[in-house]
Design a protein around this motif. Structure first.
Motif, PDB file in Angstrom:
ATOM      1  N   ALA A  13       0.837  -1.208   0.000  1.00  0.00           N
ATOM      2  CA  ALA A  13       0.000   0.000   0.000  1.00  0.00           C
ATOM      3  C   ALA A  13       0.869   1.254   0.000  1.00  0.00           C
ATOM      4  CB  ALA A  13      -0.925   0.002   1.211  1.00  0.00           C
ATOM      5  N   THR A  14       1.959   1.260   0.783  1.00  0.00           N
ATOM      6  CA  THR A  14       2.859   2.415   0.835  1.00  0.00           C
ATOM      7  C   THR A  14       3.569   2.601  -0.488  1.00  0.00           C
ATOM      8  OG1 THR A  14       3.204   2.110   3.206  1.00  0.00           O
ATOM      9  CG2 THR A  14       4.834   3.432   2.039  1.00  0.00           C
ATOM     10  N   VAL A  15       4.014   1.505  -1.097  1.00  0.00           N
ATOM     11  CA  VAL A  15       4.695   1.584  -2.400  1.00  0.00           C
ATOM     12  C   VAL A  15       3.750   2.171  -3.444  1.00  0.00           C
ATOM     13  CG1 VAL A  15       5.710   0.243  -4.286  1.00  0.00           C
ATOM     14  CG2 VAL A  15       6.320  -0.281  -1.908  1.00  0.00           C
ATOM     15  N   ARG A  16       2.500   1.697  -3.451  1.00  0.00           N
ATOM     16  CA  ARG A  16       1.533   2.233  -4.423  1.00  0.00           C
ATOM     17  C   ARG A  16       1.289   3.717  -4.214  1.00  0.00           C
ATOM     18  NH1 ARG A  16      -1.137  -2.686  -3.446  1.00  0.00           N
ATOM     19  NH2 ARG A  16      -2.509  -1.710  -1.916  1.00  0.00           N
ATOM     20  N   ALA A  17       1.152   4.125  -2.939  1.00  0.00           N
ATOM     21  CA  ALA A  17       0.899   5.542  -2.648  1.00  0.00           C
ATOM     22  C   ALA A  17       2.088   6.406  -3.062  1.00  0.00           C
ATOM     23  CB  ALA A  17       0.605   5.719  -1.162  1.00  0.00           C
ATOM     24  N   TYR A  18       3.305   5.982  -2.713  1.00  0.00           N
ATOM     25  CA  TYR A  18       4.499   6.744  -3.073  1.00  0.00           C
ATOM     26  C   TYR A  18       4.674   6.811  -4.589  1.00  0.00           C
ATOM     27  CZ  TYR A  18       6.255   7.001   1.757  1.00  0.00           C
ATOM     28  OH  TYR A  18       6.425   7.281   3.093  1.00  0.00           O
ATOM     29  N   ALA A  19       4.432   5.673  -5.270  1.00  0.00           N
ATOM     30  CA  ALA A  19       4.575   5.649  -6.728  1.00  0.00           C
ATOM     31  C   ALA A  19       3.585   6.612  -7.372  1.00  0.00           C
ATOM     32  CB  ALA A  19       4.364   4.235  -7.254  1.00  0.00           C
ATOM     33  N   SER A  20       2.357   6.628  -6.857  1.00  0.00           N
ATOM     34  CA  SER A  20       1.342   7.547  -7.391  1.00  0.00           C
ATOM     35  C   SER A  20       1.755   9.003  -7.179  1.00  0.00           C
ATOM     36  CB  SER A  20       0.001   7.277  -6.708  1.00  0.00           C
ATOM     37  OG  SER A  20      -0.965   8.220  -7.098  1.00  0.00           O
ATOM     38  N   ASP A  21       2.285   9.321  -5.984  1.00  0.00           N
ATOM     39  CA  ASP A  21       2.726  10.686  -5.697  1.00  0.00           C
ATOM     40  C   ASP A  21       3.866  11.100  -6.630  1.00  0.00           C
ATOM     41  OD1 ASP A  21       0.901  10.966  -3.625  1.00  0.00           O
ATOM     42  OD2 ASP A  21       2.302  10.250  -2.106  1.00  0.00           O
ATOM     43  N   LEU A  22       4.831  10.212  -6.798  1.00  0.00           N
ATOM     44  CA  LEU A  22       6.006  10.544  -7.603  1.00  0.00           C
ATOM     45  C   LEU A  22       5.659  10.644  -9.089  1.00  0.00           C
ATOM     46  CD1 LEU A  22       8.601   8.330  -5.712  1.00  0.00           C
ATOM     47  CD2 LEU A  22       8.460  10.835  -5.677  1.00  0.00           C
ATOM     48  N   ARG A  23       4.736   9.827  -9.545  1.00  0.00           N
ATOM     49  CA  ARG A  23       4.308   9.950 -10.948  1.00  0.00           C
ATOM     50  C   ARG A  23       3.558  11.249 -11.178  1.00  0.00           C
ATOM     51  NH1 ARG A  23       2.965   3.850 -10.508  1.00  0.00           N
ATOM     52  NH2 ARG A  23       4.943   2.934 -11.195  1.00  0.00           N
ATOM     53  N   ASP A  24       2.823  11.686 -10.128  1.00  0.00           N
ATOM     54  CA  ASP A  24       2.168  12.988 -10.219  1.00  0.00           C
ATOM     55  C   ASP A  24       3.215  14.101 -10.320  1.00  0.00           C
ATOM     56  OD1 ASP A  24      -0.278  14.725  -9.929  1.00  0.00           O
ATOM     57  OD2 ASP A  24       0.844  15.400  -8.181  1.00  0.00           O
ATOM     58  N   LEU A  25       4.314  13.945  -9.578  1.00  0.00           N
ATOM     59  CA  LEU A  25       5.416  14.906  -9.680  1.00  0.00           C
ATOM     60  C   LEU A  25       5.989  14.919 -11.093  1.00  0.00           C
ATOM     61  CD1 LEU A  25       7.579  16.823  -8.492  1.00  0.00           C
ATOM     62  CD2 LEU A  25       8.867  14.770  -7.822  1.00  0.00           C
ATOM     63  N   ALA A  26       6.187  13.728 -11.660  1.00  0.00           N
ATOM     64  CA  ALA A  26       6.741  13.640 -13.013  1.00  0.00           C
ATOM     65  C   ALA A  26       5.812  14.293 -14.032  1.00  0.00           C
ATOM     66  CB  ALA A  26       6.993  12.181 -13.384  1.00  0.00           C
ATOM     67  N   ARG A  27       4.502  14.084 -13.869  1.00  0.00           N
ATOM     68  CA  ARG A  27       3.548  14.704 -14.798  1.00  0.00           C
ATOM     69  C   ARG A  27       3.552  16.225 -14.646  1.00  0.00           C
ATOM     70  NH1 ARG A  27       0.365  10.264 -13.300  1.00  0.00           N
ATOM     71  NH2 ARG A  27      -0.672  11.492 -11.682  1.00  0.00           N
ATOM     72  N   THR A  28       3.698  16.688 -13.404  1.00  0.00           N
ATOM     73  CA  THR A  28       3.699  18.135 -13.153  1.00  0.00           C
ATOM     74  C   THR A  28       4.912  18.797 -13.805  1.00  0.00           C
ATOM     75  OG1 THR A  28       2.564  17.814 -11.048  1.00  0.00           O
ATOM     76  CG2 THR A  28       3.732  19.898 -11.340  1.00  0.00           C
ATOM     77  N   LEU A  29       6.065  18.144 -13.740  1.00  0.00           N
ATOM     78  CA  LEU A  29       7.287  18.720 -14.305  1.00  0.00           C
ATOM     79  C   LEU A  29       7.422  18.337 -15.775  1.00  0.00           C
ATOM     80  CD1 LEU A  29       9.721  18.086 -11.316  1.00  0.00           C
ATOM     81  CD2 LEU A  29       8.292  20.073 -11.794  1.00  0.00           C
ATOM     82  N   ALA A  30       7.650  17.077 -16.041  1.00  0.00           N
ATOM     83  CA  ALA A  30       7.770  16.498 -17.387  1.00  0.00           C
ATOM     84  C   ALA A  30       8.466  15.165 -17.218  1.00  0.00           C
ATOM     85  CB  ALA A  30       8.572  17.386 -18.338  1.00  0.00           C
ATOM     86  N   ASP A  31       7.862  14.119 -17.771  1.00  0.00           N
ATOM     87  CA  ASP A  31       8.399  12.776 -17.580  1.00  0.00           C
ATOM     88  C   ASP A  31       9.853  12.652 -18.012  1.00  0.00           C
ATOM     89  OD1 ASP A  31       6.095  11.840 -16.497  1.00  0.00           O
ATOM     90  OD2 ASP A  31       5.340  10.876 -18.310  1.00  0.00           O
ATOM     91  N   ASP A  32      10.194  13.380 -19.084  1.00  0.00           N
ATOM     92  CA  ASP A  32      11.560  13.248 -19.618  1.00  0.00           C
ATOM     93  C   ASP A  32      12.526  14.295 -19.056  1.00  0.00           C
ATOM     94  OD1 ASP A  32      10.443  15.416 -20.850  1.00  0.00           O
ATOM     95  OD2 ASP A  32      10.963  14.828 -22.903  1.00  0.00           O
ATOM     96  N   MET A  33      12.104  15.001 -18.022  1.00  0.00           N
ATOM     97  CA  MET A  33      12.987  15.991 -17.403  1.00  0.00           C
ATOM     98  C   MET A  33      14.160  15.261 -16.741  1.00  0.00           C
ATOM     99  SD  MET A  33      11.960  18.810 -14.511  1.00  0.00           S
ATOM    100  CE  MET A  33      12.997  20.223 -14.197  1.00  0.00           C
ATOM    101  N   PRO A  34      15.397  15.700 -16.987  1.00  0.00           N
ATOM    102  CA  PRO A  34      16.541  15.045 -16.334  1.00  0.00           C
ATOM    103  C   PRO A  34      16.426  15.155 -14.813  1.00  0.00           C
ATOM    104  CG  PRO A  34      17.276  16.447 -18.128  1.00  0.00           C
ATOM    105  CD  PRO A  34      15.813  16.740 -17.914  1.00  0.00           C
ATOM    106  N   LEU A  35      16.747  14.090 -14.144  1.00  0.00           N
ATOM    107  CA  LEU A  35      16.629  14.037 -12.685  1.00  0.00           C
ATOM    108  C   LEU A  35      17.410  15.161 -12.018  1.00  0.00           C
ATOM    109  CD1 LEU A  35      15.570  12.399 -10.247  1.00  0.00           C
ATOM    110  CD2 LEU A  35      17.637  11.014 -10.398  1.00  0.00           C
TER     111      LEU A  35
END
Length: 307
Positions: free
Chosen positions: A23-45
């Motif tokens: 459950a924690t992994v799913r929640a964190y993954a969802s949060d981080l993917r939201d971050l990627a969508r907000t910035l840009a998936d292909d943005m360099p780390l």
């Protein structure tokens, strides 16, 4: 490495190495993917900066996300970027100055001991008819309340995890930590009746698409003979316990909260309750002392002539 690829790698690390709960992994993954969508998936780390993270959190605030959600998003970001630094992907962690909003600690919903007695008596009366699901539901609610275990722990129980003679169950908690929890005689009787009269007809219903043997070891079975799902357990608790609390927003955790509070009301010490519940921190268990204190104050106000 771009942001999306790094998030995928971290998600695997969180599950396999850190062994966070699914459950924690799913929640964190969802949060981080939201971050990627907000910035840009292909943005360099390495291009992600503190201001990007602040903007991401600000958007969630504008959306009306709860403080607990904002705190979880910050925790997800900290875990991810801290890992990236450890792996040598980043030189500096951009979350070091990211402020975490303080979480509100609402007091948990708790059933009274008399209301729980009424619920369990009604379940026992229904189970006396011999229906497999009624016997199962009675055993589920008895065990959740008697042992204070989490829904995932209950659903993960196998037949050999149960020791009816000693009245104990071996559960696998958060972080893959195993513990043995006790339960009382009423729960033992309900479990025994379910195992003898309830489980066999449920096991016989096993549908072909469940697959042979998939649920052979499971303690609690669903209506089709497979291992019972958390959703099914939530439905049972909401249906059986909800009316006693006058709320439909009741789940297995309500029984866990109730078990802890009633033990403290009965004189158990915090360390014992901590061990029973499998809390890593005593601070988590201390929340229940506030519930007990509030109930004590309410009783005092009603009963004491000088209150």
């Amino acid at each position: 490495m771009d942001l999306a690829a790094a998030i995928d790698a971290y998600t695997l690390h969180a599950a396999r190495v850190r062994r966070l709960s699914p459950a924690t992994v799913r929640a964190y993954a969802s949060d981080l993917r939201d971050l990627a969508r907000t910035l840009a998936d292909d943005m360099p780390l390495e291009d992600v900066e503190l201001e990007h993270l602040r903007e991401w959190q600000w958007r969630a605030t504008q959306r009306g996300d709860a403080r607990s959600t904002l705190a979880r998003r910050a925790a997800a970001a900290r875990g991810f970027f801290g890992w990236a630094v450890e792996e040598g992907m980043l030189a500096v962690d951009p979350t070091l100055r990211l402020v975490t909003p303080k979480r509100g600690r609402p007091l948990p919903k708790v059933a009274t001991a008399p209301s729980m007695s009424g619920v369990l008596e009604a379940l026992a009366a229904r189970a006396a008819g011999g229906d497999g699901l009624a016997l199962r539901d009675h055993a589920i609610v008895e065990l959740l309340y008697a042992a204070g275990i989490r829904v995932a722990e209950l659903c993960g129980l196998d037949l050999d995890d149960l020791d009816l003679g000693r009245r104990t169950a071996r559960v696998l908690g958060k972080g893959a930590k195993e513990r043995v929890v006790p339960f009382g005689e009423p729960a033992r009787r309900a479990l025994d009746a379910y195992l003898v009269r309830g489980r066999p007809p449920l096991a016989a219903r096993r549908a072909e698409d469940v697959g042979p043997g998939r649920a052979a070891s499971a303690l609690f079975l669903g209506a089709r003979g497979g291992r019972v799902s958390p959703r099914a357990v939530y439905d049972v608790v909401a249906r059986e316990v909800g009316p006693a609390l006058g709320s439909s927003a009741v789940g297995p955790h309500t029984l866990r909260h109730s078990a802890a509070t009633h033990m403290l009301d009965g004189g158990a010490d915090l360390r014992t309750v901590q061990e029973l519940l499998g809390h890593a921190s005593l601070g988590t268990t201390q929340l229940y002392t506030h519930v007990s204190a509030e109930r004590l104050a309410a009783t005092y106000r009603l009963a004491h002539p000088r209150a």
